[in-house]
Write a protein that holds these residues in place. Structure first.
Motif, PDB file in Angstrom:
ATOM      1  N   ARG A 177      42.534  46.594  20.843  1.00  0.00           N
ATOM      2  CA  ARG A 177      42.018  47.590  20.724  1.00  0.00           C
ATOM      3  C   ARG A 177      41.188  48.681  21.502  1.00  0.00           C
ATOM      4  N   ILE A 178      40.331  47.749  21.888  1.00  0.00           N
ATOM      5  CA  ILE A 178      39.368  48.749  22.941  1.00  0.00           C
ATOM      6  C   ILE A 178      40.334  49.441  24.194  1.00  0.00           C
ATOM      7  N   GLN A 179      41.566  48.551  24.710  1.00  0.00           N
ATOM      8  CA  GLN A 179      42.194  48.363  25.721  1.00  0.00           C
ATOM      9  C   GLN A 179      42.894  50.033  25.411  1.00  0.00           C
ATOM     10  N   GLN A 180      43.595  50.205  23.850  1.00  0.00           N
ATOM     11  CA  GLN A 180      44.457  50.988  23.972  1.00  0.00           C
ATOM     12  C   GLN A 180      44.231  52.476  23.393  1.00  0.00           C
ATOM     13  N   LEU A 206      43.564  55.943  25.618  1.00  0.00           N
ATOM     14  CA  LEU A 206      43.737  57.994  24.608  1.00  0.00           C
ATOM     15  C   LEU A 206      43.027  58.622  25.210  1.00  0.00           C
ATOM     16  N   GLY A 207      42.071  58.453  25.982  1.00  0.00           N
ATOM     17  CA  GLY A 207      41.185  59.289  26.569  1.00  0.00           C
ATOM     18  C   GLY A 207      40.060  59.782  25.616  1.00  0.00           C
ATOM     19  N   THR A 208      39.803  59.474  24.250  1.00  0.00           N
ATOM     20  CA  THR A 208      39.114  59.831  23.135  1.00  0.00           C
ATOM     21  C   THR A 208      37.967  58.977  22.598  1.00  0.00           C
ATOM     22  N   PRO A 209      37.144  59.554  22.658  1.00  0.00           N
ATOM     23  CA  PRO A 209      35.779  58.760  21.677  1.00  0.00           C
ATOM     24  C   PRO A 209      35.850  57.535  20.701  1.00  0.00           C
ATOM     25  N   PHE A 210      35.292  56.446  20.748  1.00  0.00           N
ATOM     26  CA  PHE A 210      35.417  55.439  19.848  1.00  0.00           C
ATOM     27  C   PHE A 210      34.631  54.416  19.525  1.00  0.00           C
ATOM     28  N   LYS A 211      34.316  54.023  18.420  1.00  0.00           N
ATOM     29  CA  LYS A 211      33.615  52.674  18.006  1.00  0.00           C
ATOM     30  C   LYS A 211      34.181  51.689  17.869  1.00  0.00           C
ATOM     31  N   ASP A 216      22.823  33.193  28.271  1.00  0.00           N
ATOM     32  CA  ASP A 216      22.328  32.335  27.962  1.00  0.00           C
ATOM     33  C   ASP A 216      23.234  31.697  27.024  1.00  0.00           C
ATOM     34  N   LYS A 217      24.546  32.065  26.920  1.00  0.00           N
ATOM     35  CA  LYS A 217      26.067  32.013  26.462  1.00  0.00           C
ATOM     36  C   LYS A 217      25.451  32.036  24.896  1.00  0.00           C
ATOM     37  N   SER A 218      24.831  32.944  24.191  1.00  0.00           N
ATOM     38  CA  SER A 218      24.410  32.422  22.877  1.00  0.00           C
ATOM     39  C   SER A 218      25.443  33.928  22.654  1.00  0.00           C
ATOM     40  N   THR A 219      25.912  33.874  21.501  1.00  0.00           N
ATOM     41  CA  THR A 219      26.917  35.539  20.914  1.00  0.00           C
ATOM     42  C   THR A 219      25.566  36.279  20.498  1.00  0.00           C
ATOM     43  N   TYR A 220      26.518  37.652  20.429  1.00  0.00           N
ATOM     44  CA  TYR A 220      25.949  38.740  19.892  1.00  0.00           C
ATOM     45  C   TYR A 220      27.627  39.670  19.470  1.00  0.00           C
ATOM     46  N   LYS A 221      27.129  39.812  18.079  1.00  0.00           N
ATOM     47  CA  LYS A 221      27.652  41.939  17.760  1.00  0.00           C
ATOM     48  C   LYS A 221      27.238  42.627  18.114  1.00  0.00           C
ATOM     49  N   CYS A 222      28.050  43.354  19.282  1.00  0.00           N
ATOM     50  CA  CYS A 222      27.625  44.306  20.211  1.00  0.00           C
ATOM     51  C   CYS A 222      28.836  45.421  19.333  1.00  0.00           C
ATOM     52  N   GLU A 223      27.725  46.632  18.796  1.00  0.00           N
ATOM     53  CA  GLU A 223      28.449  47.681  18.576  1.00  0.00           C
ATOM     54  C   GLU A 223      28.635  49.024  20.062  1.00  0.00           C
ATOM     55  N   ILE A 224      29.452  49.192  20.242  1.00  0.00           N
ATOM     56  CA  ILE A 224      29.774  49.771  20.803  1.00  0.00           C
ATOM     57  C   ILE A 224      30.814  51.313  20.752  1.00  0.00           C
ATOM     58  N   SER A 225      30.162  52.250  21.178  1.00  0.00           N
ATOM     59  CA  SER A 225      30.459  53.928  21.123  1.00  0.00           C
ATOM     60  C   SER A 225      30.747  54.394  22.716  1.00  0.00           C
ATOM     61  N   ILE A 226      32.261  54.212  22.760  1.00  0.00           N
ATOM     62  CA  ILE A 226      32.393  54.721  23.894  1.00  0.00           C
ATOM     63  C   ILE A 226      33.457  56.060  24.390  1.00  0.00           C
ATOM     64  N   PHE A 227      32.471  57.040  25.247  1.00  0.00           N
ATOM     65  CA  PHE A 227      33.293  57.921  25.600  1.00  0.00           C
ATOM     66  C   PHE A 227      33.927  58.226  26.902  1.00  0.00           C
ATOM     67  N   PRO A 228      34.803  58.589  26.643  1.00  0.00           N
ATOM     68  CA  PRO A 228      35.466  59.352  28.044  1.00  0.00           C
ATOM     69  C   PRO A 228      34.514  60.505  28.074  1.00  0.00           C
ATOM     70  N   LEU A 229      34.320  60.126  30.137  1.00  0.00           N
ATOM     71  CA  LEU A 229      33.582  60.987  30.834  1.00  0.00           C
ATOM     72  C   LEU A 229      34.374  62.530  31.539  1.00  0.00           C
ATOM     73  N   LYS A 230      34.270  63.351  30.754  1.00  0.00           N
ATOM     74  CA  LYS A 230      35.281  64.072  31.852  1.00  0.00           C
ATOM     75  C   LYS A 230      35.238  65.905  32.890  1.00  0.00           C
ATOM     76  N   ASN A 231      35.482  65.564  34.021  1.00  0.00           N
ATOM     77  CA  ASN A 231      35.372  67.033  34.328  1.00  0.00           C
ATOM     78  C   ASN A 231      36.829  67.657  33.762  1.00  0.00           C
ATOM     79  N   ASN A 232      38.300  67.928  35.054  1.00  0.00           N
ATOM     80  CA  ASN A 232      39.443  68.199  34.632  1.00  0.00           C
ATOM     81  C   ASN A 232      40.281  67.409  34.123  1.00  0.00           C
TER      82      ASN A 232
END
Length: 188
Positions: free
Chosen positions: A138-141, A145-150, A159-175
């Motif tokens: 889903r993240i790759q797809q 698309l080039g639009t922000p998403f969570k 240390d090999k422990s796990t955690y749930k990470c909420e990521i908000s990704i923003f494509p940074l653009k000029n042209n």
């Protein structure tokens, strides 16, 4: 001994925030046999405020760093809006090949990995056996698309422990898109 040194530093910080008159009153205070024993509990309150101020300064410095990069790359994104509307503990900036070019100190605190270790790697090094293949797809797809998403992904710390990470990704653009900015926090 360490505690008394910390108390002295705290006292120095506290006293430096007072007027000369107040400092003189404290210095010239003479305890009598009938005066109450006053513990300086106010330092705990002051230190809590100090940590909040330090965290805000760190956050502002992180935002300033991203804004300075924005000038360099001529990004047209409204960074003020992004930072105003999204909380974060960690920031990760990647190039188009998804190689990390910058992370903030919060990233190291969240993952246990140093900034130096993370640079030139992809965020995949945080993924492991507990990371969902569906989430990765889903993240790759969404990146394509080039639009922000969570998204929420299970990552692995140093240390090999796990955690749930909420990521908000923003494509940074000029042209066109030049980088991706991820605002990350521990998901509850």
């Amino acid at each position: 001994m360490k505690k008394s040194i910390l108390n002295m530093k705290s006292l120095d910080i506290y006293l430096s925030s007072l007027s000369k008159e107040k400092v003189n009153q404290i210095i010239n205070f003479q305890e009598s046999d009938d005066s109450p024993n006053l513990n300086l509990l106010s330092f705990d309150v002051y230190l809590q405020n100090f940590h909040q101020i330090r965290n805000q300064i760190s956050r502002n410095n992180d935002i300033l760093t991203v804004k300075n990069m924005s000038k360099k790359y001529n990004w047209s994104n409204d960074l003020d809006s992004i930072f105003k509307n999204n909380s974060f503990e960690a920031l990760v900036l990647t190039d188009l090949s998804k190689r990390i070019v910058w992370v903030n100190t919060g990233f190291s605190e969240m993952t246990g990995y140093s900034k130096k270790f993370a640079i030139n790697k992809t965020p995949r090094f945080l993924q492991g056996s507990h990371t969902s293949q569906e989430t990765k797809k889903r993240i790759q797809q969404k990146l394509l698309l080039g639009t922000p998403f969570k998204e929420v992904i299970i990552n692995h710390k140093k240390d090999k422990s796990t955690y749930k990470c909420e990521i908000s990704i923003f494509p940074l653009k000029n042209n066109f898109t030049t980088h991706f900015l991820a605002l990350e926090k521990i998901a509850l």
